[in-house]
Design an enzyme around this catalytic site. Structure first.
Site, PDB file in Angstrom:
ATOM      1  N   LYS A  12      31.233 -26.739 105.159  1.00  0.00           N
ATOM      2  CA  LYS A  12      31.774 -26.640 106.360  1.00  0.00           C
ATOM      3  C   LYS A  12      31.925 -28.456 106.564  1.00  0.00           C
ATOM      4  CE  LYS A  12      29.437 -24.875 109.826  1.00  0.00           C
ATOM      5  NZ  LYS A  12      29.912 -23.804 109.899  1.00  0.00           N
ATOM      6  N   THR A  57      28.124 -21.296 105.452  1.00  0.00           N
ATOM      7  CA  THR A  57      28.085 -22.567 105.726  1.00  0.00           C
ATOM      8  C   THR A  57      27.393 -23.744 106.654  1.00  0.00           C
ATOM      9  OG1 THR A  57      30.322 -22.246 107.574  1.00  0.00           O
ATOM     10  CG2 THR A  57      30.269 -22.097 105.400  1.00  0.00           C
ATOM     11  N   HIS A 251      58.342 -49.881 108.291  1.00  0.00           N
ATOM     12  CA  HIS A 251      59.932 -50.476 107.951  1.00  0.00           C
ATOM     13  C   HIS A 251      59.580 -51.079 109.301  1.00  0.00           C
ATOM     14  CE1 HIS A 251      60.809 -48.273 104.542  1.00  0.00           C
ATOM     15  NE2 HIS A 251      61.316 -47.533 105.637  1.00  0.00           N
TER      16      HIS A 251
HETATM   17  O1  LIG Z   1      59.593 -51.883  98.679  1.00  0.00           O
HETATM   18  C1  LIG Z   1      60.360 -51.465  98.955  1.00  0.00           C
HETATM   19  N1  LIG Z   1      60.015 -50.289  97.644  1.00  0.00           N
HETATM   20  C2  LIG Z   1      61.595 -49.694  98.279  1.00  0.00           C
HETATM   21  O2  LIG Z   1      61.366 -48.046  96.910  1.00  0.00           O
HETATM   22  C3  LIG Z   1      62.049 -49.020  98.460  1.00  0.00           C
HETATM   23  N2  LIG Z   1      62.950 -48.421  99.718  1.00  0.00           N
HETATM   24  C4  LIG Z   1      63.312 -48.943 100.444  1.00  0.00           C
HETATM   25  O3  LIG Z   1      64.487 -48.522 101.434  1.00  0.00           O
HETATM   26  N3  LIG Z   1      63.043 -50.397 101.181  1.00  0.00           N
HETATM   27  C5  LIG Z   1      62.245 -49.899  99.757  1.00  0.00           C
HETATM   28  N4  LIG Z   1      61.121 -51.307  99.897  1.00  0.00           N
END
Ligand SMILES: O=c1[nH]c(=O)c2[nH]c(=O)[nH]c2[nH]1
Length: 302
Positions: A12, A57, A251
């Site tokens: 479950k 379950t 990013h």
């Molecule tokens: O810390 C990072 N590792 C990567 O492998 C990578 N590749 C990327 O485009 N930026 C980063 N930054």
């Protein structure tokens, strides 16, 4: 060509259990998502539809709720061990059990400067996880405990570089010696079999180490940061034999304000949500054999 039944397991998933301890006026809350999974002699259920060995379950769910009262949910590792041992020891066809738990954090509401006795607010903090596997009986009994966390969102606004990388005809990324590094960390650490632990203290310590190393380590890549985080945990805790880390590189791109005649100077960013780099690494103690069974997943949540 013979066609046979391969590995199978059932249970479950995602029992949402909240336990309040109300022995005094100051109540305690534990809020969890529990998945139970059984392994063993269930071939006939698949091959012929015979359910004679199948513990429903629904029964697993009822047991999970009953144990929340009789054993208690805190710490989640002891609850998971008790539940897993019950299934393996008391239910004949069951040879192995895995219990996976997510624990959601609540903090007391502050009223007139005092933390309230019976009102909480869900925190945006990380989710604590546990995955317990109990397998076999007698001398062959194996018990694995993996503690962990997920959704630990961390961001540092300097102390991170990324340059010197391999380049080919498709490379457009500019090297940087000062960038934002942010992630939403998933970490799982396996305990040496048989170690008795103060689970809550261990969790607090490891979670603290992971965040502290992220903050203080001057990073040349997220890969390097992950290894240093893992190494620090293994150095601090002898009972931890292996740690697995998974980190999306969240990013943050400099926003182009030059178009408006405004100098940005690394202060305004576009926080991109996808795609993201996804960096994964484990750090292990050489002298301990790997334990693939400990990592055999069920719900996919922990
Ligand atoms: O810390 C990072 N590792 C990567 O492998 C990578 N590749 C990327 O485009 N930026 C980063 N930054």
């Amino acid at each position: 060509m013979a066609i046979t039944l391969g590995p199978h397991q059932y249970g479950k998933a995602e029992n949402r259990i909240v336990r309040i301890v109300r022995d005094t006026a100051r109540h305690e809350i534990t809020d969890v998502n529990v998945s139970t999974c059984l392994r063993g002699g269930f071939d006939d259920a698949h091959l012929t539809g015979d359910q004679a060995t199948v513990l429903p379950t629904d029964t697993q769910k009822q047991t999970a709720y009953a144990y929340a009262k009789t054993v208690g949910l805190n710490p989640i590792e002891d609850y998971a061990l008790a539940l897993a041992r019950h299934f393996v020891d008391d239910v004949e066809p069951v040879t192995g059990a895995r219990i996976e738990i997510e624990e959601f954090a609540w903090e007391r509401v502050i009223v007139d400067g005092t933390s309230h006795d019976h009102t909480w607010a869900r925190t945006g903090r990380e989710v604590r996880t546990a995955a317990v596997t109990v397998d076999g009986a007698g001398e062959d009994r194996i018990e694995h405990v993996i503690q962990g966390l997920k959704d630990l969102t961390l961001l540092k606004s300097t102390g991170s570089e990324f340059h010197g990388f391999l380049q080919d005809e498709y490379t457009v990324l500019a090297p940087t010696d000062d960038r934002i590094m942010a992630t939403s960390l998933v970490a799982s650490w396996r305990l040496a079999p048989g170690t008795g632990e103060d689970w809550n203290a261990l969790y607090a310590s490891v979670a603290g180490i992971l965040a502290a190393v992220f903050a203080t380590h001057h990073s040349l890549a997220l890969q390097q940061t992950l290894f240093e985080m893992g190494r620090a945990v293994l150095e601090a805790h002898e009972s931890v034999v292996e740690i697995r880390l998974s980190a999306p590189n969240k990013h943050h791109f400099d926003y182009d304000l030059g178009r408006f005649g405004i100098e940005n100077r690394g202060e305004v960013f576009h926080a991109d949500d996808r795609p993201y780099g996804l960096i994964q690494a484990s750090v292990v103690r050489d002298e301990f054999p790997p334990a693939p069974l400990a990592w055999e997943k069920y719900s996919g949540l922990v």
